[in-house]
Design an enzyme around this catalytic site. Structure first.
Site, PDB file in Angstrom:
ATOM      1  N   ASP A 148       0.765  -1.276   0.032  1.00 36.29           N
ATOM      2  CA  ASP A 148       0.149   0.076  -0.016  1.00 36.29           C
ATOM      3  C   ASP A 148       0.736   1.264   0.084  1.00 36.29           C
ATOM      4  O   ASP A 148       2.217   1.151   0.178  1.00 36.29           O
ATOM      5  CB  ASP A 148      -0.975   0.102   1.148  1.00 36.29           C
ATOM      6  CG  ASP A 148      -1.574   0.754   1.322  1.00 36.29           C
ATOM      7  OD1 ASP A 148      -2.292   1.678   0.142  1.00 36.29           O
ATOM      8  OD2 ASP A 148      -2.344   1.375   2.396  1.00 36.29           O
ATOM      9  N   ASP A 179      -0.237   5.007   1.320  1.00 37.71           N
ATOM     10  CA  ASP A 179      -0.278   6.047   2.318  1.00 37.71           C
ATOM     11  C   ASP A 179      -0.105   5.079   3.674  1.00 37.71           C
ATOM     12  O   ASP A 179      -0.755   3.969   3.862  1.00 37.71           O
ATOM     13  CB  ASP A 179      -1.784   6.304   2.331  1.00 37.71           C
ATOM     14  CG  ASP A 179      -1.969   7.226   0.969  1.00 37.71           C
ATOM     15  OD1 ASP A 179      -1.130   8.051   0.686  1.00 37.71           O
ATOM     16  OD2 ASP A 179      -3.093   6.996   0.155  1.00 37.71           O
ATOM     17  N   ARG A 202     -21.893  -4.529  17.772  1.00 38.60           N
ATOM     18  CA  ARG A 202     -21.114  -3.967  16.830  1.00 38.60           C
ATOM     19  C   ARG A 202     -21.577  -4.129  15.359  1.00 38.60           C
ATOM     20  O   ARG A 202     -21.339  -3.239  14.479  1.00 38.60           O
ATOM     21  CB  ARG A 202     -19.602  -4.606  16.817  1.00 38.60           C
ATOM     22  CG  ARG A 202     -18.834  -4.219  18.022  1.00 38.60           C
ATOM     23  CD  ARG A 202     -17.571  -4.247  17.475  1.00 38.60           C
ATOM     24  NE  ARG A 202     -16.874  -5.510  17.219  1.00 38.60           N
ATOM     25  CZ  ARG A 202     -16.355  -5.940  15.879  1.00 38.60           C
ATOM     26  NH1 ARG A 202     -16.608  -4.840  15.255  1.00 38.60           N
ATOM     27  NH2 ARG A 202     -16.097  -7.097  15.888  1.00 38.60           N
ATOM     28  N   THR A 216      -2.850   1.011  -4.437  1.00 41.78           N
ATOM     29  CA  THR A 216      -3.110   2.127  -3.639  1.00 41.78           C
ATOM     30  C   THR A 216      -4.500   2.770  -4.099  1.00 41.78           C
ATOM     31  O   THR A 216      -4.751   2.709  -5.236  1.00 41.78           O
ATOM     32  CB  THR A 216      -1.995   3.352  -3.562  1.00 41.78           C
ATOM     33  OG1 THR A 216      -2.497   4.358  -2.883  1.00 41.78           O
ATOM     34  CG2 THR A 216      -1.631   3.941  -5.065  1.00 41.78           C
ATOM     35  N   SER A 272      -5.182   5.612  -3.865  1.00 44.02           N
ATOM     36  CA  SER A 272      -4.891   7.207  -4.294  1.00 44.02           C
ATOM     37  C   SER A 272      -4.774   7.065  -5.784  1.00 44.02           C
ATOM     38  O   SER A 272      -4.909   6.124  -6.500  1.00 44.02           O
ATOM     39  CB  SER A 272      -3.768   7.645  -3.837  1.00 44.02           C
ATOM     40  OG  SER A 272      -3.678   7.996  -2.417  1.00 44.02           O
ATOM     41  N   GLN A 314      -8.121  -8.251  16.232  1.00 40.89           N
ATOM     42  CA  GLN A 314      -7.878  -8.206  14.659  1.00 40.89           C
ATOM     43  C   GLN A 314      -6.458  -8.457  14.029  1.00 40.89           C
ATOM     44  O   GLN A 314      -6.315  -9.203  13.153  1.00 40.89           O
ATOM     45  CB  GLN A 314      -8.838  -6.889  13.785  1.00 40.89           C
ATOM     46  CG  GLN A 314     -10.146  -6.908  14.185  1.00 40.89           C
ATOM     47  CD  GLN A 314     -10.995  -5.720  13.762  1.00 40.89           C
ATOM     48  OE1 GLN A 314     -10.266  -4.720  13.451  1.00 40.89           O
ATOM     49  NE2 GLN A 314     -12.119  -5.909  13.139  1.00 40.89           N
TER      50      GLN A 314
END
Lengths: 492, 492, 492, 492
Positions: free
Chosen positions: A48, A50, A140, A245, A247, A444
């Site tokens: 990734d 960012d 949740r 990504t 982006s 997680q």
């Protein structure tokens, strides 16, 4: 010759580090293991961008984000007094849950039990929490009401939501209701305020202002990892490497060029950033990318625009694609899911989804780990004390009941210890635990990340045939069965 | 005249057990802890009936189930040769996943990685597995294709499905295809065979034959827990007690009367079975019961029929209800979710759902645990050897690469060890692990069951203010951080 | 020689009817046309069985159904007084909507506007209707609340629901609430009563009692269409013919044998019923059949059981299949959707779905049409009067406003006329209209049925190359545009 | 100085029109009726803005839209040759369906039967249509594949899609495939091209360029209805009036000011446009507005921005709101659904949804009606001829079969007549019919619009207590039953 700008281009021996560094290397240079993994089997590394290759400087980046959404809210009608709030990095913790009904920030464990609860900057006592949540528990799966703030991009939002609660609660013009604030004919529910913050977030992402400011001042907002070119070159020698990504291309281009083309290298000429990757995919729309995905298109790297139509040919080096899916990536790179080690910072979009839906190997980048390790080192005594008190409490319960003053006293001391441990991390406590209990984020991380570390660059410290060995997990009955002396449950 | 029929009616001291038993008590009398829990805080105990209070004798009960569905298949047209198959308890393990596309039985870990794979009684080698599952991984969320066989009721079905694969694969009349068998114009896909088995299961459940035979021969099929009346009486003294079963009233009545009214008690007269409970709910439709639920109706205990309309009054002692939901139970008993300890055998329907949706405390009954503990005790050496080889392998990787004969040799030895360990449990291996890797069932047990044990009756061995203490869970970075000597990851 | 038993085996000329019958033939022998259709283009005729080939005698069949569900309700706890109710065919109309919230039976138009509303046997006045439905409108898509009673099988249920409302409303033991009845601690909501009736319906269908009684007394319950063998033989000469029924094989066998094998034929020997069809499909699960369908299996016609596996060979004459889908039928018969004329009685399951999802030609059997035609003939004067008053009212509105006594008087007269017209059909009025407004059923018939008639046998009266011609539909602006003299809208 | 800019401010008598105009008034001034409706009962009039109060000039507006999306496509990489295409209003018809799989434009009837099919500007023959759609039928519910182009805003998009098909089909650089075009490594599927057009549409709507150009040249693009101020004033005297538009406030302000404040009035001073309405709602998000809706917020009319929070007070005159739902409107205006006449141009978003979900009275504005009426008037002869041939064909079928040359000849003549009629409207034919068959649009208009007309302003020609009278609808069996002479179906 600027040293911090010098790109590391490799040492002679496999490990890549001179002998004297081996000793100095602290825990924030280490990679931690949840499930064993042999690097030699990895035929493909995915990254990734960012917060993975591009580390945003904290708190500068969050501060900018906070100010942009704060100003946006004021510009759409929120009171000017909000401008007085400035970002305080010591308050928010990643991984909180927002309750849009009651306007609270919650820290919960994996089953939805509430560990910490704040309203604005006010922390609710156990007694108060029960007024809102009689069972100290949230459902949740009610995603209409509860929203996870699990990315580093959510930190500014988290803090701003707390600021809003703080302001309107104190402001005498507004009346406090159970689910919002009233001012004359105007009702502001916590839910609509959450929506306004979300809209402001979307606004600054969509109109490009956040990206523009980042690109205009890269030195201020983006950390340059010194040996990144060396690192990528090294793994590209032994495996395929891709970038995936969410982006867009123009932003990716600006960031990656800064990271890979602006540093002085000690050996050989600079290479164009795209040459470090076999495949570059922008606009990935993760987590959708790990499921049905979107149409794969080529990016015209001169204009940043998409080519029309879908590319159907073979993989061409240096080509940039937009969209697609994890299946398409495997096809183009000719690799299977479990040959891929995917490195990302987003526990849900990067790690959980790639692991659960595609069986990829996963490496979670957790920038907070530097601080987590530091505090853990310093405050471990508190944790050990908590453990001792726990055992002592269990012993006491064999003889007296819970109204016994000694029990009450120990319980009080445990609360104090938990609180002292929590605030050593930040006001909302650690990303990973509250006292001896683990957060949703932590569970997680345990389930879905095979490896985790402060930074992806730490892979550089391990030889590329390294076997990351996880300690075997024993279940409760396996631990105790052969080991009668430390039998904690055995009463009699 | 104390026989196995004598009901335990309580000892004088808290523990409920004479001193000499304390020493003898083995691990199968113990309760294991995943998350700490103080019994004193429990205001309400809930019990499932099947496989929780009523333990079906193994393999008698599975054998009956197997024969009923086998005969049903023959009666709807399957070949008579199938009648030659008899139930073999040494083959199936609970918690397998059936792949209806390729007709395989799979043992997987929590992320969908395949641990063991069989087709009929043939176990596929790693190389063969990759032909079906190139990534050795399944997308568990594709519930259209993959079905969990996670209850004890599924054992006969699991075995029968293997028998079908075995028969048709060997039978020369049928041609083997990738997704089924062909015989002339007739195509039997693995999917349609799975559907046939499912339909046969539904048939014997719906037409009542399984229940009828059980009730007609209770001694043969249902284990009588000797001190159950004492146990229930004891917890009813300190807390509310309810029964919540998916069975219908007539069957529940027959089973519970057998369990609670037909034993000789040493103290006082026999009590009617319903008097052991504050609330009895049948036809609960779990897991739906823990969500939206169904209409709550009263059962006429004389006729077993439902009263019309919905009961709206206060809880009346001894009243039996049908339907409802976990919320309704909390209202009727005036308790909160976390005041309840719910004891059941169904990891999904009882434990996961009550924990995840309602925040209840959970106790999973795992009858297989007796055997699991026994094998673990005997074969722990194999596991320790596996661990040693793992560390050794990690060391080797620092110097040589994976084509080195020494590495290949160790990997082969590890496979052999894993196999030897697995078959010590049964042909499909342990419910909880395969070598050093944990099963899906095991990871669900860890996440959702606060306590677990071979039988619910083991609660009788603990005082009712007992604090079950879970060992604190440390994450990888917390374990290694202060402890440099055993640093497994640090290479250099 | 029993005449009513004599099967028509064909006349010499095309029309198949002796000349003298041509004159006598009334409207109930005619087929009505919504969209033009040329029989010559039809390559395949499909038939539903229940209420299409097998006409259940009315009210005998509904009476039996009513008594079975009434008795079932009493046996599950409903008061014995209910046994006093007997089926009254003059009350219910097909196509009503039940409002499970308020317990009302509603007759609505295609947009959800309420035409008639009853609670039990009490008909609500406009003023009362507005108390429940302020807009005299229901949101039909709220299928959780509103249920369509659109099949002839629903008639008994419709009437029983009215009986329940009637009984509990009058019974002094029960208190009337807005959404149900209260009796001590017992709340019976209208919704739970609806559920009970539904359950009782399912019970008598699933346990086979309705079918058993029908089969045991076929003469009483099933009408024998005299010339059915002739009719089917005739169309099989020119096209393919299939039967597609949701009933199971054993029931289908009993009914069809009665219809086709037990009558005396004037020409040649009796043929086995299956020889009248190219394809017979039972257990079709319409409407699912017109979508994804189910697995197609062969039926063993000796035992009535399914063969295992799926049939993959060519179509074999006289073979009976179970399940499948409309796509499978087209493949087996090698026909396209628009070559098929499908004849059925279920507006939703047979007609709407086959038309909308598969583009089939459709023929709706509407047994009520005999009565509808008869009443229409007799009461057409009322309708003409309504039309006249409508025009008169429109004229009046040009000069006076709606508080004018003359207008109020006309509106009152129109209500009376509508009521008189409605009750001429039955208490709940016509299946197709209320006064001058059309029902939901009527508008669905218009949209989805190309042809409709009292009975499918009426096809026998038309030559098999007949062109059914629909009158062209003109829109309002097309009607008025060239025709200035009767311009109703033009005021000035 | 009465010019076309002069606003009509009312006549003295009720009709609002001088006597001499009554005669001249043609059909395009009339309102047509599908279901009777008394204006006197309407307590509230609601208006959409775009294409309802603000009529965009055709083809100027569509031409601008076409050019903007065409240029956008070129700017994202489509070939420059596309710039040669200009908008041709004679090609597209509203209400077409796009098949994104095969790239065809389809005209269908309400059941999905194909009436006309074009690929680019090429019209497929019946024989070719069957190659793509063997059943000449589409499954309309497959909304993933088929998209309705039912608004006037879709016209430019419709034409552009045809241009793309035309260009790439002819361009020798591209290879024609069944589902798209290939050019070297580049595959352009019809689906991705549709997505590109959609994205371009979204782009010009979202970046505001369409609105900006419209506002900058209002005279060019927006028709000013001369007597709109008079009309709104007149109905506001007798009922409540609201505006509900999906447009944002700034655009609404610009358009409405132009329509209502820039004309010279003969009587009294100009009024601010907001004073013509009791309630103004922008950003309505229809069709969602007729269901769950969104949060209702106040608009600051000085800045055009939303006020924060939700307005909870009473309705204030001249206040502008954003969002909300139809329920909220009824509450604020204190009216029931059936008291409202809603006037809009969008058959789905305005008319179908308000009718089906809320029971509102509906008035559909159909600008094409002027042309439809004109052509109908001129070409009615063709239609009458078609009808005659239809009857003749039916007669012929009684004697000969469909291979008869006379029948083939008539069928050919009917095709020619249908074609001649169609092209008299436009290349894709009428909005409402193809020959004697009605379009999907037409059938939706019939079902959901109570009234329809060329323009909403035509209401001015009717007194406000007018009763719009629909001719009663007779079903086929009702028409023929008393009328034996013209019995078309009766054969014999």
């Amino acid at each position: 010759m600027k040293t911090s700008e010098t790109c590391k281009t490799g040492g002679s021996e496999t490990g890549g580090l001179p002998a004297e560094e081996r000793v100095k290397r602290g825990n924030d240079k280490r990679i931690f293991v949840n499930r064993s993994l042999t690097l030699e089997n990895i035929k493909c590394y995915g990254f990734d961008m960012d917060y993975t290759l591009a580390i945003y400087k904290s708190p500068e980046f969050e501060t900018m984000g906070f100010e942009l959404i704060r100003d946006r809210l004021v510009s759409v009608g929120y009171p000017h007094e909000l401008l007085r709030y400035t970002y305080d990095p010591s308050f928010p913790t990643r991984g909180l849950v927002i309750d849009t009904l009651f306007g609270n920030l919650l820290k919960v464990d994996s089953n939805g039990n509430i560990l910490v609860c704040s309203h604005g900057f006010y922390f609710l006592k156990s007694y108060d929490i029960k007024k809102f949540y009689p069972n100290k528990f949230i459902q949740r799966h009610d995603t209409d009401r509860f929203h996870n703030l699990s990315t580093l991009f959510n930190l500014s939002e988290t803090y701003l939501y707390a600021c809003l609660m703080d302001f309107f609660t104190r402001c005498s013009r507004y009346e406090n209701l159970t689910t919002g604030f009233q001012h004359g004919d105007l009702l502001m529910t916590f839910r609509s305020m959450f929506q306004d913050v979300r809209d402001a977030m979307d606004h600054i992402h969509n109109n490009g202002v956040l990206k523009d400011r980042t690109i205009k001042n890269l030195e201020k907002f983006v950390e340059k990892i010194p040996n990144l070119p060396y690192f990528l070159t090294r793994i590209k020698d032994v495996a395929k490497v891709f970038l995936a990504t969410n982006s867009d291309y123009m932003y990716t281009e600006a960031i990656m060029r800064y990271l890979l083309e602006t540093c002085v290298t000690t050996s050989g000429p600079r290479k164009p950033w795209r040459s470090y990757f076999d495949l570059i995919v922008v606009d990935t729309k993760k987590p959708q990318f790990f499921g049905e995905g979107t149409v794969l298109r080529q990016v015209d790297t001169d204009t940043g625009k998409l080519r029309i139509g879908t590319y159907t040919g073979d993989l061409q080096h240096g080509t940039v694609y937009s969209g697609g899916s994890s299946d398409v990536i495997c096809d183009l790179l000719k690799v299977q899911g479990k040959d891929i080690l995917y490195v990302g910072d987003h526990i849900f979009g990067d790690i959980l989804k790639s692991k659960k839906r595609q069986g990829w190997k996963t490496f979670l980048v957790v920038p907070e780990l530097t601080k987590e390790l530091e505090v853990w080192e310093k405050k471990r005594g508190l944790f050990e004390e908590l453990k001792r008190l726990d055992v002592f409490l269990a012993e006491l319960h064999k003889n007296v009941d819970s109204t016994d003053p000694e029990i009450l006293d120990i319980q009080y001391r445990m609360k104090v210890l938990t609180y002292r441990m929590d605030v050593a991390y930040s006001q909302m406590g650690s990303l990973l635990r509250s006292g001896s209990r683990q957060t949703l984020f932590s569970s997680q991380l345990l389930r879905y990340a095979d490896l985790y570390s402060t930074s992806c660059i730490n892979l550089v410290h391990y030889p590329l045939n390294y076997l990351f060995l996880a300690p075997p997990v024993l279940m409760a009955h396996e631990m105790t069965s052969s080991d009668n002396t430390t039998d904690m449950e055995a009463v009699i």
